[in-house]
Scaffold this active site. Structure first.
Site, short mmCIF file in Angstrom:
data_model
loop_
_atom_site.label_atom_id
_atom_site.label_comp_id
_atom_site.label_asym_id
_atom_site.label_seq_id
_atom_site.Cartn_x
_atom_site.Cartn_y
_atom_site.Cartn_z
N ASP A 74 0.84 -1.20 0.00
CA ASP A 74 0.00 0.00 0.00
C ASP A 74 0.87 1.25 0.00
O ASP A 74 1.52 1.56 1.00
CB ASP A 74 -0.91 -0.02 1.23
CG ASP A 74 -1.90 1.14 1.25
OD1 ASP A 74 -2.01 1.84 0.23
OD2 ASP A 74 -2.55 1.34 2.29
N ASP A 104 -1.24 6.35 -6.73
CA ASP A 104 -1.55 5.29 -5.77
C ASP A 104 -1.57 3.93 -6.47
O ASP A 104 -2.28 3.75 -7.46
CB ASP A 104 -2.91 5.58 -5.12
CG ASP A 104 -3.29 4.54 -4.07
OD1 ASP A 104 -2.39 4.12 -3.31
OD2 ASP A 104 -4.47 4.17 -4.01
#
Length: 447
Positions: free
Chosen positions: A114, A323
């Site tokens: 992440d 992201d």
């Protein structure tokens, strides 16, 4: 005159003190300068149809976007809040898994990677509440290298919120969908599966109370954000990069390269010049990797919006992040409406219902000759003159079952996100020391 025995005792004491003082950065002191590991897509082994892959990716992306926007809004509403265990909210879940091992002897598990959060954590025994995972839950009592972090440690101070029980540093991370992990901050030896490189003294969350649907693909998370507890920061990495394979290559391995000696883009493997843009810091959201989006081009239309459309606002909301854990790209409503209008005007196909795919803008593809359909070019323009010039497969996907040709871009409010559909088969280099993001098209499966 000092005796030899006293001198040896003094030297030993100084050495012990130095060891204690540097214990929090043991991973930084001993880590290899370059590591290569591989990421696997969370749906790689699910035997899903293309429509199912699209639906699952869209659903996860919508949930994650909501979490990320919730992060920005809660941080803006309560900047600096440390007493409330619900603030701040963190990103959570993701799209890619990394195989690693923890402890001595080492116990293998898969962790969700992440770039939108910091904490490294896994489920730990004895579980008060744990979700099901495919590998055994880590038992700290069976590891000779496990150590709970004391409350006075700088590592404990790096947590956004913490508690102290029996001089053990406790943590709670609550995500936007009410998923959460709670437990003790500790240090351990981690082993990265592809390199067999042991990383001693990595701070991680040993979670004994964990709940939520978003984590079930793995047994925890590895945060690669910009905060002090991320794996990137703890290992003292100047750079890291990844190259994500396409949705159609679901079983393909995507390389993650840690450290400046391996992370840079090889000009011999890039099929176009390397582009670079500054990374921007948001003091209210310090973990995210922000960039400045200056405009968009759809086919023959250059979309230029006011700088405020994609800017970080004074309250910390807004801005554009890159992201790895969100599949779809989300643009602030003003920008998305202009992009959607340009696509509708330049596509030669009728608009179709895309509700089955979970995407907002779809077109009715012809029953035959779909390979010959022309779609407008899509280019993202960033500060510094960097252009992310995308091939069609990075923003248009075809569901052959329904005949819908859909745009993998959607609208958002409060935060814009460059997602991993748009990043596939590009190598992205995060120069955290130089505050620069670089990228170039590369065949990731061959890297």
């Amino acid at each position: 005159m000092m005796s030899l025995a006293r001198l040896l005792l003094l030297v030993a004491a100084v050495a012990a003190a130095a060891s204690c003082a540097t214990g929090a950065t043991a991973a930084t002191a001993h880590h290899p300068k370059g590591l290569r590991v591989h990421l696997t897509h969370v749906d790689a082994h699910g035997n899903y149809s293309r429509l199912q892959l699209l639906q699952r990716a869209a659903r996860r992306s919508h949930h994650r976007m909501s979490r990320l926007v919730s992060t920005s809004k809660k941080a803006a509403a309560s900047p600096g809040a440390v007493g409330d265990l619900q603030v701040p909210v963190h990103a959570g879940n993701g799209e890619f898994l990394m195989d690693m091992a923890i402890g001595t002897p080492a116990l293998s598990y898969a962790a969700i990677v992440d770039t939108g959060s910091d904490l490294v954590w896994t489920q730990c025994k004895p579980c008060v509440e744990c979700f099901k995972q495919s590998t055994p839950v880590f038992d700290p009592s069976k590891s000779s290298t496990y150590a709970a972090v004391p409350c006075s440690s700088d590592l404990c101070g790096d947590l956004p919120t913490s508690t102290c029980t029996s001089n053990k540093c406790g943590y709670t991370y609550t995500y936007g969908d009410s998923s959460s992990t709670q437990g003790v901050l500790a240090t351990e030896t981690f082993t990265l599966a592809d390199s067999s490189s042991k990383l001693p003294g990595v701070a991680f969350g040993c979670g004994d109370t964990n709940e939520g649907d978003g984590f079930s693909q793995g047994a925890g998370l590895v945060g690669l954000g910009r905060g002090p507890l991320s794996l990137v920061s703890q290992l003292g990495l100047d750079k890291f990069s990844y190259c994500l394979t396409s949705l159609d290559d679901g079983a393909g391995k995507s390389p993650l390269l840690l450290g400046g000696s391996v992370a840079d883009i090889s000009e011999s493997k890039a099929t176009a010049p390397v582009q670079s843009t500054p990374l921007v810091k948001n003091p209210i959201q310090p973990s995210f990797y922000y960039v400045t989006l200056t405009g968009l081009t759809v086919g023959s239309t250059r979309i230029t919006l006011p700088a405020s459309a994609f800017a970080i606002q004074d309250d910390g909301t807004g801005g554009v992040i890159v992201d790895s854990g969100t599949s779809i790209t989300y643009l602030e409503v003003e920008g998305y409406r202009a992009l959607k209008k340009a696509f509708v005007a330049q596509m030669s196909l009728p608009v179709a219902d895309g509700s089955e795919t979970g995407l907002d803008l779809c077109f009715r593809a012809p029953a035959e000759g779909v390979d010959e359909v022309k779609v407008p070019k899509l280019v993202f323009h960033f500060d510094g003159g960097a252009d992310l010039d995308l091939p069609a497969e990075n923003y248009m996907v075809l569901d052959s079952g329904s005949g819908a040709l859909c745009l993998t871009v959607a609208a958002s409010r409060g935060l814009s996100i460059i997602g991993n559909f748009q990043q596939q088969n590009f190598q992205f280099v995060y120069d955290v020391a130089g505050d620069t993001l670089s990228f170039a098209p590369v065949q990731c499966a061959k890297l």
